[in-house]
Design an enzyme around this catalytic site. Structure first.
Site, PDB file in Angstrom:
ATOM      1  N   ASP A 104       0.851  -1.194   0.000  1.00 38.97           N
ATOM      2  CA  ASP A 104       0.000   0.000   0.000  1.00 38.97           C
ATOM      3  C   ASP A 104       0.887   1.245   0.000  1.00 38.97           C
ATOM      4  O   ASP A 104       1.712   1.423   0.895  1.00 38.97           O
ATOM      5  CB  ASP A 104      -0.885  -0.008   1.246  1.00 38.97           C
ATOM      6  N   LYS A 121      -1.713   9.718   0.480  1.00 32.05           N
ATOM      7  CA  LYS A 121      -1.797  11.030   1.111  1.00 32.05           C
ATOM      8  C   LYS A 121      -0.580  11.293   1.999  1.00 32.05           C
ATOM      9  O   LYS A 121      -0.116  10.410   2.710  1.00 32.05           O
ATOM     10  CB  LYS A 121      -3.080  11.138   1.935  1.00 32.05           C
TER      11      LYS A 121
END
Length: 241
Positions: free
Chosen positions: A146, A150
């Site tokens: 992952d 952000k």
């Protein structure tokens, strides 16, 4: 593969939860298929290893001494199954917290009759810290973790300086850390981390990324991305000392 990795980042000083390690995975419930449940019911007693309080003797676990690879976050297990089936002379350890993925992998192990693969269904960093002896792995694989896009979530990324050092301690001299991502900014970030990590050599001729190694299977997701013009970046670093 993107929700199952764990990172040893520590919260900032003064955080009331500073005793808790920030994790890079999010546990999500998933519906089990019949095959996945079969994998868990029949395969887990045979192939899932418990967390240990001391380094594990994997020669005893596998019944032999062989080159050993560990994959963090194997997702649904397709690539790990393919690698294990293609290299019966090697041993593989997979780590994944997503139960349907663990079940899918174990169902494949049972169906194919593989004997060179074992699984941990828990936190990868705990596995590295508690179960893997120093200087014992020939390869550690981290495929499509992952990227936590952000900025405020970058602390959750598994690839950090402390992760690089932990992996280095577990690899044999000459062992390989192989990472892959389909998000170029994360590849650049990985390079930034690894370029200053001591004790590694980048195997890319240009000092950046290597061509896709033949030993890493192409996933359906990757093939779909290629048709859409999306790239994949492979990074390989060798432990020097």
């Amino acid at each position: 593969m993107t929700e199952s990795n764990d990172t040893p980042i520590q919260p900032e000083a003064g955080d009331e939860r500073q005793h808790r390690r920030i994790k890079s995975f999010v546990m999500r419930a998933g519906r089990m298929t019949e095959g996945q449940q079969r994998g868990l019911d029949q395969g887990a007693p045979l192939y899932v290893l418990p967390l240990a309080d001391a380094p594990v003797d994997y020669d005893q676990v596998f019944g032999r001494s062989a080159p050993r690879s560990l994959e963090i976050g194997f997702g649904m297990g397709h690539s790990l199954l393919e690698m294990a089936a293609a290299a019966p002379e090697q041993d593989f350890i997979g780590v994944e917290v997503h139960r349907p993925g663990v079940g899918a992998l174990l169902n494949g192990v049972l169906t194919q009759g593989l004997t060179n693969l074992r699984v941990y269904d828990c936190d990868a960093i705990e596995v590295l810290n508690r179960c893997i002896a120093d200087n014992s792995l020939d390869r550690l694989m981290l495929f499509f973790p992952d990227p936590w896009h952000k900025s405020r979530h970058h602390k959750r990324r598994i690839v950090q300086a402390s992760f690089a050092e932990l992996v280095r301690s577990k690899l044999k001299v000459g062992g390989i850390l192989h990472m892959a991502t389909d998000w170029e900014p994360y590849a650049e970030y990985m390079l930034e981390v690894m370029n200053v990590a001591p004790g590694y050599r980048n195997l890319a001729e240009d000092g950046k990324c290597v061509p896709r190694p033949a030993e890493r299977p192409i996933t359906k997701f990757e093939r779909r991305g290629e048709r859409l013009g999306h790239g994949v970046w492979d990074l390989k670093f060798e432990k020097l000392a």
